[in-house]
Motif scaffolding. Sequence first.
Motif, PDB file in Angstrom:
ATOM      1  N   ASP A   1       0.857  -1.184   0.000  1.00  0.00           N
ATOM      2  CA  ASP A   1       0.000   0.000   0.000  1.00  0.00           C
ATOM      3  C   ASP A   1       0.899   1.242   0.000  1.00  0.00           C
ATOM      4  OD1 ASP A   1      -2.150   1.664   0.036  1.00  0.00           O
ATOM      5  OD2 ASP A   1      -2.566   1.433   2.191  1.00  0.00           O
ATOM      6  N   PRO A   2       1.528   1.577  -1.148  1.00  0.00           N
ATOM      7  CA  PRO A   2       2.498   2.692  -1.162  1.00  0.00           C
ATOM      8  C   PRO A   2       1.797   4.023  -0.889  1.00  0.00           C
ATOM      9  CG  PRO A   2       2.033   1.991  -3.393  1.00  0.00           C
ATOM     10  CD  PRO A   2       1.356   1.000  -2.481  1.00  0.00           C
ATOM     11  N   PRO A   3       2.406   4.885  -0.101  1.00  0.00           N
ATOM     12  CA  PRO A   3       1.818   6.215   0.151  1.00  0.00           C
ATOM     13  C   PRO A   3       1.966   7.110  -1.083  1.00  0.00           C
ATOM     14  CG  PRO A   3       3.961   6.066   1.196  1.00  0.00           C
ATOM     15  CD  PRO A   3       3.668   4.699   0.627  1.00  0.00           C
ATOM     16  N   PRO A   4       1.220   8.191  -1.152  1.00  0.00           N
ATOM     17  CA  PRO A   4       1.372   9.123  -2.282  1.00  0.00           C
ATOM     18  C   PRO A   4       2.782   9.735  -2.298  1.00  0.00           C
ATOM     19  CG  PRO A   4      -0.622   9.589  -1.029  1.00  0.00           C
ATOM     20  CD  PRO A   4       0.160   8.614  -0.227  1.00  0.00           C
ATOM     21  N   ARG A   5       3.154  10.221  -3.465  1.00  0.00           N
ATOM     22  CA  ARG A   5       4.479  10.850  -3.608  1.00  0.00           C
ATOM     23  C   ARG A   5       4.626  12.058  -2.688  1.00  0.00           C
ATOM     24  NH1 ARG A   5       7.044   9.464  -8.828  1.00  0.00           N
ATOM     25  NH2 ARG A   5       8.189  11.443  -8.783  1.00  0.00           N
ATOM     26  N   GLN A   6       3.543  12.799  -2.468  1.00  0.00           N
ATOM     27  CA  GLN A   6       3.622  13.982  -1.617  1.00  0.00           C
ATOM     28  C   GLN A   6       3.987  13.600  -0.186  1.00  0.00           C
ATOM     29  OE1 GLN A   6       3.385  16.733  -3.155  1.00  0.00           O
ATOM     30  NE2 GLN A   6       3.354  18.303  -1.554  1.00  0.00           N
ATOM     31  N   THR A   7       3.443  12.455   0.294  1.00  0.00           N
ATOM     32  CA  THR A   7       3.788  11.998   1.640  1.00  0.00           C
ATOM     33  C   THR A   7       5.249  11.610   1.725  1.00  0.00           C
ATOM     34  OG1 THR A   7       1.519  11.211   1.964  1.00  0.00           O
ATOM     35  CG2 THR A   7       3.219  10.319   3.422  1.00  0.00           C
ATOM     36  N   LEU A   8       5.750  10.915   0.695  1.00  0.00           N
ATOM     37  CA  LEU A   8       7.157  10.530   0.677  1.00  0.00           C
ATOM     38  C   LEU A   8       8.061  11.764   0.624  1.00  0.00           C
ATOM     39  CD1 LEU A   8       7.149   7.421  -1.685  1.00  0.00           C
ATOM     40  CD2 LEU A   8       7.320   7.487   0.807  1.00  0.00           C
ATOM     41  N   LEU A   9       7.635  12.786  -0.100  1.00  0.00           N
ATOM     42  CA  LEU A   9       8.431  14.011  -0.168  1.00  0.00           C
ATOM     43  C   LEU A   9       8.558  14.649   1.216  1.00  0.00           C
ATOM     44  CD1 LEU A   9       7.197  15.742  -3.453  1.00  0.00           C
ATOM     45  CD2 LEU A   9       9.456  14.807  -3.008  1.00  0.00           C
ATOM     46  N   ARG A  10       7.465  14.692   1.968  1.00  0.00           N
ATOM     47  CA  ARG A  10       7.521  15.270   3.304  1.00  0.00           C
ATOM     48  C   ARG A  10       8.427  14.442   4.214  1.00  0.00           C
ATOM     49  NH1 ARG A  10       3.903  19.260   4.380  1.00  0.00           N
ATOM     50  NH2 ARG A  10       2.279  19.623   2.825  1.00  0.00           N
ATOM     51  N   ASP A  11       8.311  13.112   4.115  1.00  0.00           N
ATOM     52  CA  ASP A  11       9.167  12.255   4.942  1.00  0.00           C
ATOM     53  C   ASP A  11      10.637  12.420   4.561  1.00  0.00           C
ATOM     54  OD1 ASP A  11       6.881  11.379   6.128  1.00  0.00           O
ATOM     55  OD2 ASP A  11       6.744   9.505   4.983  1.00  0.00           O
ATOM     56  N   PHE A  12      10.904  12.595   3.266  1.00  0.00           N
ATOM     57  CA  PHE A  12      12.288  12.788   2.820  1.00  0.00           C
ATOM     58  C   PHE A  12      12.847  14.108   3.369  1.00  0.00           C
ATOM     59  CE2 PHE A  12      15.145  14.529  -0.514  1.00  0.00           C
ATOM     60  CZ  PHE A  12      16.180  13.618  -0.372  1.00  0.00           C
ATOM     61  N   CYS A  13      12.056  15.182   3.304  1.00  0.00           N
ATOM     62  CA  CYS A  13      12.500  16.471   3.855  1.00  0.00           C
ATOM     63  C   CYS A  13      12.725  16.373   5.363  1.00  0.00           C
ATOM     64  CB  CYS A  13      11.473  17.562   3.546  1.00  0.00           C
ATOM     65  SG  CYS A  13      11.371  18.026   1.812  1.00  0.00           S
ATOM     66  N   ARG A  14      11.841  15.628   6.051  1.00  0.00           N
ATOM     67  CA  ARG A  14      11.984  15.496   7.493  1.00  0.00           C
ATOM     68  C   ARG A  14      13.246  14.711   7.847  1.00  0.00           C
ATOM     69  NH1 ARG A  14       7.460  13.520   8.113  1.00  0.00           N
ATOM     70  NH2 ARG A  14       6.305  15.445   8.493  1.00  0.00           N
ATOM     71  N   ALA A  15      13.546  13.669   7.077  1.00  0.00           N
ATOM     72  CA  ALA A  15      14.725  12.850   7.367  1.00  0.00           C
ATOM     73  C   ALA A  15      16.022  13.573   7.053  1.00  0.00           C
ATOM     74  CB  ALA A  15      14.643  11.539   6.567  1.00  0.00           C
ATOM     75  N   THR A  16      15.996  14.471   6.074  1.00  0.00           N
ATOM     76  CA  THR A  16      17.216  15.197   5.677  1.00  0.00           C
ATOM     77  C   THR A  16      17.260  16.614   6.234  1.00  0.00           C
ATOM     78  OG1 THR A  16      16.121  15.864   3.616  1.00  0.00           O
ATOM     79  CG2 THR A  16      17.469  13.856   3.561  1.00  0.00           C
ATOM     80  N   HIS A  17      16.254  16.988   7.050  1.00  0.00           N
ATOM     81  CA  HIS A  17      16.192  18.342   7.648  1.00  0.00           C
ATOM     82  C   HIS A  17      16.259  19.415   6.565  1.00  0.00           C
ATOM     83  CE1 HIS A  17      16.804  16.336  11.487  1.00  0.00           C
ATOM     84  NE2 HIS A  17      17.870  15.746  10.969  1.00  0.00           N
ATOM     85  N   TRP A  18      15.513  19.242   5.514  1.00  0.00           N
ATOM     86  CA  TRP A  18      15.559  20.153   4.360  1.00  0.00           C
ATOM     87  C   TRP A  18      14.454  21.204   4.523  1.00  0.00           C
ATOM     88  CZ3 TRP A  18      16.669  17.945  -1.160  1.00  0.00           C
ATOM     89  CH2 TRP A  18      17.115  18.989  -1.983  1.00  0.00           C
ATOM     90  N   ARG A  19      14.825  22.347   5.050  1.00  0.00           N
ATOM     91  CA  ARG A  19      13.906  23.466   5.258  1.00  0.00           C
ATOM     92  C   ARG A  19      14.485  24.729   4.637  1.00  0.00           C
ATOM     93  NH1 ARG A  19      10.108  22.768   9.554  1.00  0.00           N
ATOM     94  NH2 ARG A  19      10.413  20.849  10.741  1.00  0.00           N
ATOM     95  N   ASN A  20      13.618  25.685   4.350  1.00  0.00           N
ATOM     96  CA  ASN A  20      14.103  26.982   3.889  1.00  0.00           C
ATOM     97  C   ASN A  20      14.334  27.902   5.087  1.00  0.00           C
ATOM     98  OD1 ASN A  20      11.570  27.850   4.692  1.00  0.00           O
ATOM     99  ND2 ASN A  20      10.744  27.976   2.614  1.00  0.00           N
ATOM    100  N   ARG A  21      14.666  29.167   4.823  1.00  0.00           N
ATOM    101  CA  ARG A  21      15.006  30.083   5.910  1.00  0.00           C
ATOM    102  C   ARG A  21      13.810  30.404   6.797  1.00  0.00           C
ATOM    103  NH1 ARG A  21      17.680  32.353   1.449  1.00  0.00           N
ATOM    104  NH2 ARG A  21      19.943  32.116   1.548  1.00  0.00           N
ATOM    105  N   LYS A  22      12.600  30.208   6.271  1.00  0.00           N
ATOM    106  CA  LYS A  22      11.408  30.460   7.074  1.00  0.00           C
ATOM    107  C   LYS A  22      10.953  29.234   7.849  1.00  0.00           C
ATOM    108  CE  LYS A  22       9.641  34.118   4.058  1.00  0.00           C
ATOM    109  NZ  LYS A  22       8.502  34.581   3.235  1.00  0.00           N
ATOM    110  N   GLY A  23      11.692  28.129   7.714  1.00  0.00           N
ATOM    111  CA  GLY A  23      11.347  26.922   8.438  1.00  0.00           C
ATOM    112  C   GLY A  23      10.380  26.002   7.723  1.00  0.00           C
ATOM    113  N   HIS A  24      10.027  26.288   6.466  1.00  0.00           N
ATOM    114  CA  HIS A  24       9.088  25.457   5.723  1.00  0.00           C
ATOM    115  C   HIS A  24       9.836  24.351   4.981  1.00  0.00           C
ATOM    116  CE1 HIS A  24       6.578  29.399   5.522  1.00  0.00           C
ATOM    117  NE2 HIS A  24       6.468  28.810   6.692  1.00  0.00           N
ATOM    118  N   TRP A  25       9.146  23.221   4.761  1.00  0.00           N
ATOM    119  CA  TRP A  25       9.755  22.127   3.992  1.00  0.00           C
ATOM    120  C   TRP A  25       9.997  22.563   2.554  1.00  0.00           C
ATOM    121  CZ3 TRP A  25      11.462  19.137   7.454  1.00  0.00           C
ATOM    122  CH2 TRP A  25      10.708  18.727   8.546  1.00  0.00           C
TER     123      TRP A  25
END
Length: 810
Positions: free
Chosen positions: A28-52
Motif C-alpha cells: 500500500d504505497p503512500p502518495p508521492r507527496q507523503t514521501l516528499l515530506r518524509d524525505f524532507c523530514r529525514a534530511t532536515h531540508w527546510r528553507n530560511r522560514k522553516g518550511h519544507w
Amino acid sequence: MLDAVRIAGRWVSVHVLARLSARALGEDPPPRQTLLRDFCRATHWRNRKGHWCLASAHVALQRLEARGLVRLPPPAPRAARQRPRQLVDDGLPLPALPPAGASLQELRLQRIRDQHDPDHGLWNRLIVREHPLQGAPLVGAQLRYLIRHPQGVVGAFGVGPAAYYLGCRDAWIGWDDTTRQAHLPQVLGLARFLLRPGPRWPNLASHCYGLLVAQVAADWQERYGVRPVLLETFVERSTQTGTSLSAANWQRLGQSQGYGRSRPAGKGARRSAKDVWVYELVPQARASLRRGATPVVVPRSVFCGWEAETWTPAETDGLALGDRRLERRWEQMLRARWHHPPRSFFASFGSRAAGKAAYRLVESPRAEVTFQSLLAPHAHQTQRRMAAERLVVLAQDTTALSYNTLRATRGLGVVGDRRNPGRGLWLHSLQAFRADGIPLGCSWAKLWAREEESDTERRNEQSVSEKESGRWIEAYQSAARLAEAMPQTQLTVCGDRESDIFELFDQSEVAPRNLRLLVRAQHDRVLSSGQKLWHQLREQPLGGTLTVRVPRRGDRPARMATLEVRWLALEAASPRVALKKSWSPIRLWAVLAQEVDPPQGAEAIEWVLVTDWEVEGWGMAVRMIRWYSVRWGIECWHQVLKGGCGVEQRQMESARALERALVLDMIVAWRAFLLCRLGKHHPALPASLYYAAEELAVLEVYRERLPAHAQGVVAAPASALGPGEAEAPAPVPEGPPAKGRARGGLSLYQANLLVAMLAGFWTRKSDGHPGPRRVGEGLMILAELVNYRRLTGQVPHGTPARSKRPREPG
C-alpha cells in the motif's frame, strides 16, 4: 563504498533512500507527496522560514530516480482539463426596451439575490448576447443588478473584487504591500456595465452610475459583511471615452499595464491597456484605505551621541542578511569606511583579505543583500532621532551619480542630457533635519538606472506611477507612514521646483494631520478664479521685510539680503490635461519672498513657496521661508557624498555592487556632516559624545604640541560661527553621561578643529568651521594615530601640525 550521495548541494544517506524505496514498493504505497515530506523530514531540508522545501526535494528525488538510486510510486494521474466556466444563455427571448420618451426618474436597480433568483438567467442572457465580453464569467464574490424601468429592462451591472495589482491606483492611494493586503477587500471592481443598444436618453449612463454608487456599498455589506469605500472600473478607450464617468464625478487615475487582473506587471502575456477610473463611496476614502497599524517609534535624541566605537553597531542594529557573519562584516565595513572616507573602496579595509571580503559582500547573489535592506537599520535610527524632535524638516531631492569611465559595468543607465550624455545611476533621498539644520539622517531613498529617453507624446496620458516623477510621490508617502509612527512630531516635506507637480499636492489632501508639504513653485498655476498665481501674489499687500544672510556660493561672496514678503490663500485648479481634467481643485497657501535692491551682478532672490500650512500672518510666512532654507542641507549632503566620500570614483563590475557600496558612504557622509553642523551650531557640546576616549587622548596630545598662538585659536569655540551668526544655546544631552567623559575636556568644536588641522586646515579668522571633507581627511589621519598609540603606547613626535602653506578651508 560511500554511504551517502551528493545531490542539490546536500549529502543524502543511502539508508534514507532505501527506506523510501521500500515504502514505495510495498503493498500500500503512500502518495508521492507523503514521501516528499518524509524525505524532507529525514534530511532536515527546510528553507530560511522553516518550511519544507518540497519543490527542491521533488527535483532532487527525480534525479536520484533517474540514476537508479531510489524508487518512487508513479505520480497520480492528472484530472482532465475542464472546460472554462462560462455564463449560460438559456435561449429565452430578451425583454422589451422602454420607449424613447421614458423618464429617467423611473429607473431603479434590481439586485439579483442568488442563482435561484428568477431573473438570474435574464442577467446572463443580457450579458452573453449584448456585452462585448459575452460569456466570460465574473470571478470571486459578486453582486449583479438589472437596470429596470416599469416598461422594460435598460441594462445590467456586475460588481466583483478589485484588481490586486494596479500601479496608478496604488500610487494614488499610497499603498504598500502591507496596506494593500489589509484594505483590498474595501475596494470593489465594476466588472460589467451594459446599456442595451437602442434609443438613448440624455445622461442615461451617468444617471445609472449614480444609482449604483448609492446602493452598492450597503448591498455588499449585507451580503459579505465588509463595507466598501472605493469603486474602480476599467474603460477600453478604443470604444469608450469615459465622458459619462466624468459626468458622474468619477476620477481618472491613469492606465492599467495590460497584464490582466491579479497579475503583477512583467508576468504573462500583455493584453490591451485600459483607462482606470475610481469613485470614492465615502468622503476621505483614500485616508481610510492607507491607514495602518503602524508601531510607534521609540525616540532617541541626536544629542545623546554615539562615540566612535559604538555608533556603527547602532547604525547597523536590526540588519537582516540571513547570515550573522555577513551582518558582522557589514558593521566592520562601515567602521572602516568611517575611519578612511577619502580612500578608495578597496584601500579602506586595511588588508587584502578584508578588501576581498568586502567585495564579496557587495557582489553577493543573496536575495537578502539589497540596497533597501542595507539602508534599513540607518533609516530606523533616523526615525528614532526624528521622533525625539517637535519639528522635523524632510528635504527630498535627486542627484546623478556619474560613472562615465565604467564602460564594462553592467546595469548602468543614462545620466546627463542629450548634448552631454553619460552613464550612471540616479539617487533620490529623503533627508531629515532639525529646524536649526542639524542632519538626522536618511529616512528613505530610491536608486535606479534611467533607460534611454522615450518619446513624451503620451506624457499627459500617463499616471504618475508610470513616470520618473513618481519618486516625489513615493518619498511623500513614506513620510506619511513615518508621521503615523511619530504622532508627537510635526513633519514638513520640502522639495525644490522639480517637485511642483499637482499629484503631490493631491496627496496632501489625505495626509496625516502632523504631515505638511512645502514646495518651491515652478509653474504659474491657474487658480479656480481663472487668475494666475504669480500675478495674484504680486498684487497682495506687503506683509513686511526680512533680512537674511546669503552664504558664499562659488565665486559669489556672502551678503545680506532684504526680502519683501507677501502671502495668499488660493485654490489651485487641476491642470487641463487629459488625465487630470476630472480632478478637484486643491486649497493651498503661497508665500512670495522677493529681494529688494540686489547688488549689481548678483542674482536677485525670488522664492514662490506653495504649502498646505495655513499662512494667515507674518509669523507663519517667515517660518515657511526659514524652513525651506533648511532644504539646502540635502545639497550639502550630496557634496559630502561625492566630494568627501568619492562615491563616483568606485570601480565595480555591476550596478548592484555600486548600489550596495553606496549605502556605506551615505551613512558616512551623514555622520561627517552631523559632526560639522553640531560643532558649528552647538560648539559647547562635549566631544566625548561623538569621539572615542582614545581619539580624544590623541587630540589632547596634539593640542599640547601646537604653537601658543594656535592653541589660542583652538580654545575659542565662538570662532566656529561665521560673520553675522549668533550662537545658539547648547542643548542638554539626554540620558546618562558618555563613558570616559572628563570635566574640562575638549568641546565638539575644539575636537573638530583639531581633526581638521591634522589634515592641514588653516585656522584663519575667515575660515570659520572646517567642512566635512576636511574633517573626513583628518579622521583618516586620526585613525592611524590611534592605531600607532595602541601599538606603542604613545603618540609619535611627528604628529602632523598645521601646514606651512595655507590650504583652502574644508
